[in-house]
Scaffold this active site. Structure first.
Site, PDB file in Angstrom:
ATOM      1  CD  GLU A 138      -4.933   5.027   0.335  1.00  0.00           C
ATOM      2  OE1 GLU A 138      -5.243   6.057   0.948  1.00  0.00           O
ATOM      3  OE2 GLU A 138      -5.625   4.000   0.328  1.00  0.00           O
ATOM      4  CB  THR A 142      -3.750   3.549 -22.194  1.00  0.00           C
ATOM      5  OG1 THR A 142      -3.579   3.502 -23.607  1.00  0.00           O
ATOM      6  CG2 THR A 142      -5.201   3.842 -21.862  1.00  0.00           C
ATOM      7  CE1 TYR A 189      -4.296   0.515  -0.385  1.00  0.00           C
ATOM      8  CE2 TYR A 189      -4.359  -1.530   0.872  1.00  0.00           C
ATOM      9  CZ  TYR A 189      -4.980  -0.607   0.044  1.00  0.00           C
ATOM     10  OH  TYR A 189      -6.255  -0.804  -0.359  1.00  0.00           O
ATOM     11  CG  ASP A 210      -7.447   9.825 -24.445  1.00  0.00           C
ATOM     12  OD1 ASP A 210      -6.402   9.156 -24.522  1.00  0.00           O
ATOM     13  OD2 ASP A 210      -8.539   9.352 -24.085  1.00  0.00           O
ATOM     14  CE  LYS A 241      -6.027   1.594 -25.962  1.00  0.00           C
ATOM     15  NZ  LYS A 241      -6.234   2.418 -24.759  1.00  0.00           N
ATOM     16  NE  ARG A 248      -5.023  -4.714 -20.219  1.00  0.00           N
ATOM     17  CZ  ARG A 248      -5.501  -4.391 -21.419  1.00  0.00           C
ATOM     18  NH1 ARG A 248      -6.443  -3.484 -21.536  1.00  0.00           N
ATOM     19  NH2 ARG A 248      -5.063  -4.990 -22.503  1.00  0.00           N
TER      20      ARG A 248
HETATM   21  N1  DSN Z   1     -11.753   0.417 -26.123  1.00  0.00           N
HETATM   22  C1  DSN Z   1     -10.331   0.544 -26.190  1.00  0.00           C
HETATM   23  C2  DSN Z   1      -9.888   0.365 -27.595  1.00  0.00           C
HETATM   24  O1  DSN Z   1      -9.935  -0.763 -28.008  1.00  0.00           O
HETATM   25  O2  DSN Z   1      -9.519   1.294 -28.288  1.00  0.00           O
HETATM   26  C3  DSN Z   1      -9.959   1.810 -25.651  1.00  0.00           C
HETATM   27  O3  DSN Z   1     -10.598   1.996 -24.436  1.00  0.00           O
END
Ligand code: DSN
Length: 432
Positions: free
Chosen positions: A53, A224, A51, A198, A227, A233
């Site tokens: 925080e 994110t 933990y 984003d 990707k 993730r």
């Molecule tokens: N839904 C995801 C995607 O596949 O692009 C992004 O959140």
């Protein structure tokens, strides 16, 4: 690796089967990738037990000396990777939570925001009515142009004038063209709006210099990490140049102006999240270091080359690609001239061992559960080492399957050819 199959056969046999699935099928889901073993190891490490925080040097728990090292490394590596970003928060558990913190910091409930329409490639968290963003804020959705499939900047300008948004969002889940951040910034400045990008899908290509850089023009960036960036993730928030210090609110008691960075920090915790996922933050730090290596630039450039070749080959087979091609890692196939919908195409390709997702296309008349399109991306297969020659083979297989989606013999033939190809590109040989 220790074999835990006997300890929990149900879960571990599913894990083993997932490894076989990832190895045996062609992963073309545009938002997926294959992390390094080091990234996976960090996620399965002792830091999952901790933990923490708060933030490095300022935690609510004892025993944080090692997680502090890891979070500081993640922040400094992210800053270096993202063009010396002045502010980095690596704690968001997901892209959605990163976006929530952006909203909570920059706008108030019921404020007006512009975002790309979900059915034109936008994302759920950019104002969809079924998402918190669409419920809490007054969104106006700009769209792509029917003629060329590109974001309609005139419409963005008109909407800005008409609706006077407090924030304009840039970013998409299914848009294959690059963004003109400078033009968006001019529009945002003309109505005194914040500009937020984003870059969840394209972050890896941006840091590699393969796409335009939003850091100069946007007040805040969310992404994110899993990707095109090829990390674990999770989510992250950044601010570039001197944006962090340009804005802020005055604390009522001390009269001190809090920076936007401090405001975002406190929206993440205690505003939205509790304890950070320190094992994931360790994995983020590792993936940022990987993305800082020269090999990552070669990877990102190949992702783009592969996407171009795949799109061109599909067009040679008479597939219609929305906007006529791609600048990034993904493309949307408009199936309306093919006699099947997105759901049927996804299923047929899956049966042939090609994994894609159905996706709405601009001006789609099918329901979101069926859709008229499929989305393909090259980030994951490029990690496996696939190049232009393999993209040509894949386009041929997609064409064969979708020309006759009920033909089981075709699917059987494609499956056996894919089996031969994937044997040459073994994923995670150390785990097999
Ligand atoms: N839904 C995801 C995607 O596949 O692009 C992004 O959140």
């Amino acid at each position: 690796m220790i074999n835990f199959t006997k300890k929990d056969p149900e879960v571990f046999s599913a894990l083993n089967n997932e490894l076989k699935r990832q190895n045996g099928k062609l992963e073309l889901i545009a938002s997926e990738n294959f992390t390094s073993l080091a990234v996976m190891a960090a996620q399965g490490s002792v830091m999952t037990n901790k933990y923490a925080e708060g933030y490095p040097g300022n935690r609510y728990y004892g025993g944080c000396e090692y997680v502090d090292i890891v979070e500081n490394l993640a922040r400094s590596r992210a800053s270096q990777l993202f063009f010396n970003a002045k502010y980095v928060n690596v704690q968001p558990h997901s892209g959605s939570q990163a976006n929530m913190a952006v909203y909570f910091t920059f706008v108030n409930p019921n404020d007006t925001i512009l975002g790309l329409d979900l059915t034109h490639g936008g994302h759920l968290t950019h104002g969809s009515k079924v998402n918190f963003s669409g419920k809490m804020y007054q969104f106006y959705a700009y769209q792509t142009n029917e003629k060329d499939g590109r974001v309609d900047l005139n419409q963005v300008q008109d909407f800005a004038k008409k609706y006077r948004p407090k924030m304009i969002s840039i970013g998409a889940s299914a848009y294959s063209r690059d963004w003109d951040y400078e033009a968006f910034r001019k529009i945002a400045d003309s109505v005194d709006a914040y500009l937020w990008a984003d870059i969840a899908h394209t972050a890896g290509l941006i840091v590699a210099g393969e796409l335009n850089n939003p850091m100069k023009y946007c007040h805040v960036i969310s992404t994110t990490t899993h990707k095109t960036l090829r990390g674990p993730r999770g989510g992250m928030i950044l601010m570039g140049s001197d944006f962090e210090n340009k804005f802020g609110i005055t604390a009522p008691k001390s009269g001190r102006v809090k920076t936007m960075g401090e405001l975002i920090d406190s929206q993440i915790i205690p505003g939205i999240q509790g304890g950070p996922l320190m094992h994931v933050i360790a994995a983020k730090a590792i993936s940022f270091q990987e993305a800082l290596q020269p090999e990552f630039k070669i990877y990102a450039s190949q992702v783009k080359k592969n996407a171009r070749v795949l799109a061109q080959e599909l067009m040679n087979f008479d597939f219609k690609i929305v906007s006529g091609g791609t600048d990034n890692h993904l493309m949307l196939i408009d199936l309306r001239n093919r006699g099947c919908n997105g759901k049927e195409a996804q299923l047929a390709l899956d049966e042939a061992n090609i994994t894609v997702n159905k996706n709405a296309i601009p001006f789609d008349t099918e329901s979101p559960l069926l859709t008229s399109g499929i989305r393909l991306g090259t980030a994951a297969l490029t990690t496996r080492g696939f190049k232009e020659a393999e993209m040509k083979q894949i386009a041929g297989w997609i064409s064969e399957v979708l020309n006759d989606i009920k033909n089981e013999r075709v699917k059987e033939k494609v499956r056996s050819e894919i089996k031969e190809l994937t044997k040459k590109f073994i994923l995670y040989p150390e785990l097999i």
